[in-house]
Write a protein that holds these residues in place. Sequence first.
Motif, short mmCIF file in Angstrom:
data_model
loop_
_atom_site.label_atom_id
_atom_site.label_comp_id
_atom_site.label_asym_id
_atom_site.label_seq_id
_atom_site.Cartn_x
_atom_site.Cartn_y
_atom_site.Cartn_z
N ASN A 103 36.56 19.38 6.45
CA ASN A 103 36.38 17.96 6.17
C ASN A 103 34.96 17.62 5.75
OD1 ASN A 103 39.07 17.08 6.78
ND2 ASN A 103 38.59 17.37 8.95
N SER A 104 34.09 18.64 5.76
CA SER A 104 32.67 18.42 5.46
C SER A 104 32.40 18.59 3.97
CB SER A 104 31.79 19.41 6.25
OG SER A 104 31.89 19.16 7.64
N PHE A 105 32.07 17.47 3.32
CA PHE A 105 31.72 17.46 1.91
C PHE A 105 30.21 17.72 1.83
CE2 PHE A 105 31.12 15.45 -2.30
CZ PHE A 105 32.21 15.98 -2.98
N THR A 106 29.82 18.97 1.90
CA THR A 106 28.44 19.38 2.15
C THR A 106 27.48 18.92 1.06
OG1 THR A 106 29.30 21.33 3.27
CG2 THR A 106 26.96 21.33 2.70
N GLU A 107 26.41 18.26 1.49
CA GLU A 107 25.35 17.82 0.58
C GLU A 107 23.98 18.36 0.99
OE1 GLU A 107 25.95 16.53 -2.13
OE2 GLU A 107 27.79 15.37 -2.02
N GLY A 108 23.71 18.39 2.30
CA GLY A 108 22.46 18.92 2.81
C GLY A 108 22.73 19.96 3.87
N PHE A 109 21.90 21.02 3.91
CA PHE A 109 22.17 22.15 4.79
C PHE A 109 20.82 22.75 5.15
CE2 PHE A 109 24.94 26.16 5.28
CZ PHE A 109 25.77 25.58 6.22
N GLU A 110 20.46 22.73 6.44
CA GLU A 110 19.13 23.22 6.79
C GLU A 110 19.04 23.62 8.27
OE1 GLU A 110 14.48 21.71 6.40
OE2 GLU A 110 16.00 21.14 4.93
N PHE A 111 18.27 24.67 8.53
CA PHE A 111 17.97 25.09 9.89
C PHE A 111 16.71 24.39 10.38
CE2 PHE A 111 20.82 28.67 9.17
CZ PHE A 111 21.35 28.88 10.44
N HIS A 112 16.72 24.05 11.67
CA HIS A 112 15.53 23.53 12.34
C HIS A 112 15.57 24.03 13.77
CE1 HIS A 112 12.18 20.98 13.30
NE2 HIS A 112 12.86 20.37 14.26
N ASN A 113 14.54 24.79 14.17
CA ASN A 113 14.48 25.38 15.51
C ASN A 113 15.74 26.19 15.82
OD1 ASN A 113 11.98 24.21 15.88
ND2 ASN A 113 12.80 22.42 16.96
N ASP A 114 16.15 27.00 14.87
CA ASP A 114 17.29 27.91 15.01
C ASP A 114 18.63 27.19 15.18
OD1 ASP A 114 18.23 30.56 14.95
OD2 ASP A 114 18.40 30.63 17.13
N THR A 115 18.67 25.92 14.84
CA THR A 115 19.91 25.15 14.91
C THR A 115 20.25 24.64 13.51
OG1 THR A 115 19.42 24.46 17.18
CG2 THR A 115 21.07 23.19 15.99
N LEU A 116 21.52 24.67 13.16
CA LEU A 116 21.95 24.26 11.84
C LEU A 116 22.25 22.77 11.80
CD1 LEU A 116 22.57 25.33 8.99
CD2 LEU A 116 24.93 25.73 9.74
N TYR A 117 21.77 22.11 10.75
CA TYR A 117 22.03 20.70 10.50
C TYR A 117 22.72 20.56 9.15
CZ TYR A 117 18.74 19.63 14.29
OH TYR A 117 18.11 19.55 15.51
N GLU A 118 23.61 19.59 9.07
CA GLU A 118 24.35 19.39 7.84
C GLU A 118 24.53 17.90 7.56
OE1 GLU A 118 28.55 20.89 5.73
OE2 GLU A 118 28.02 21.52 7.78
N SER A 119 24.35 17.55 6.29
CA SER A 119 24.58 16.19 5.84
C SER A 119 25.74 16.23 4.85
CB SER A 119 23.32 15.64 5.15
OG SER A 119 23.57 14.39 4.55
N THR A 120 26.65 15.27 4.97
CA THR A 120 27.82 15.27 4.09
C THR A 120 27.93 13.97 3.31
OG1 THR A 120 29.34 14.32 5.73
CG2 THR A 120 29.05 16.71 5.77
N GLY A 121 28.74 14.02 2.25
CA GLY A 121 28.93 12.87 1.38
C GLY A 121 30.29 12.23 1.56
#
Length: 349
Positions: free
Chosen positions: A135-153
């Motif tokens: 269900n994730s329409f991936t737009e942003g994808f980035e690691f920070h402190n060994d944790t994954l973050y995702e932004s979707t549209g």
Amino acid sequence: MKKYNFLIAISLGMTLIGCGDTKKGENSLFTIDDSAFPAHFTTPESVSIGILNPNSKEIDSIAYFVNDKKVGSTKSTEKFKFELKDQKLGYQYLKATVYFGSDSSDATKRIELVSNVTPKLLKYKIVNTYPHDTNSFTEGFEFHNDTLYESTGQNGKSYLRKYDYKTGKIFKQIDLDSKYFGEGITFVNGKLYQLTWQEKTGFIYDAKTLKLEKTFTYDKDIEGWGMTNDGTYIYQTDKTEKIWKMDPKTQKMIDYINVYSGDAKIKAINELEWINGKIYTNVWLKDAIAVVNPTSGAVEGILDMSGLRKFLKVTPDDVLNGIAYNPKNKTIFVTGKNWDKIFEITVSE
């Protein structure tokens, strides 16, 4: 060489752009002589600028400008030579201001500066696969402190999510207002920055708590697409061949580069990731990643990612988009819009 260029053309969907100005002379008195100009110029070259004087005016001097910056002058109709090595790729606007008697007149011409770099065809190896929310329409994808973050549209479905990439467990999720279409994200200076698509609005969160601290408006009339940073500045895309450079303290655009592979302009570059001094970028609707020099805009490497599709349960409309570098493992995580998997890969020549 032709076969290699053909492969790149398939992977990146290049658009070849011609050089010159369609207006053969904006000035009835003088014109810039382009009879010896090549179709494109490359960075090591120089341009010799001469003036045609069909009315045989007695010329006193000529001042020469490149992109509105004065670069020199000559007496009479003597040609002026200007090196292009320090210019950014893309269109260059030449102007000669001709002085004669008590008058002056401008002659202008546009040329195109393209890359002299032949991109390397890079290889990748899959080292792990992980689940990805379809269900994730991936737009942003980035690691920070060994944790994954995702932004979707998608309006009404856009969110910012922090989660365990190994299991898919969600640690925290922030849903955007339905009027916003979420886009790229990046972490810099203890803040998380997020773009929106056509709303010309960005968000700044506290990196630890994900509490929204500020909403800002783009200072250019552009769309918001991908985002990354070099530790000091933010880089973002806008659906064209441009990568903008933004000061995160002021959210003002301070510069940009144009992305070229050889003499081809690469449009619709999307999600970005800064990896070892280079910008890795998805190309919208293409199963390819381009490796871009952040100073010149030249594509230095190509990753053909079309082989990933055989491992997925997706449609052709579910496009590749999402690049996240994990500095702890020195591996790259890639995914796509509504893909069912995340791939952890290594890259080599």
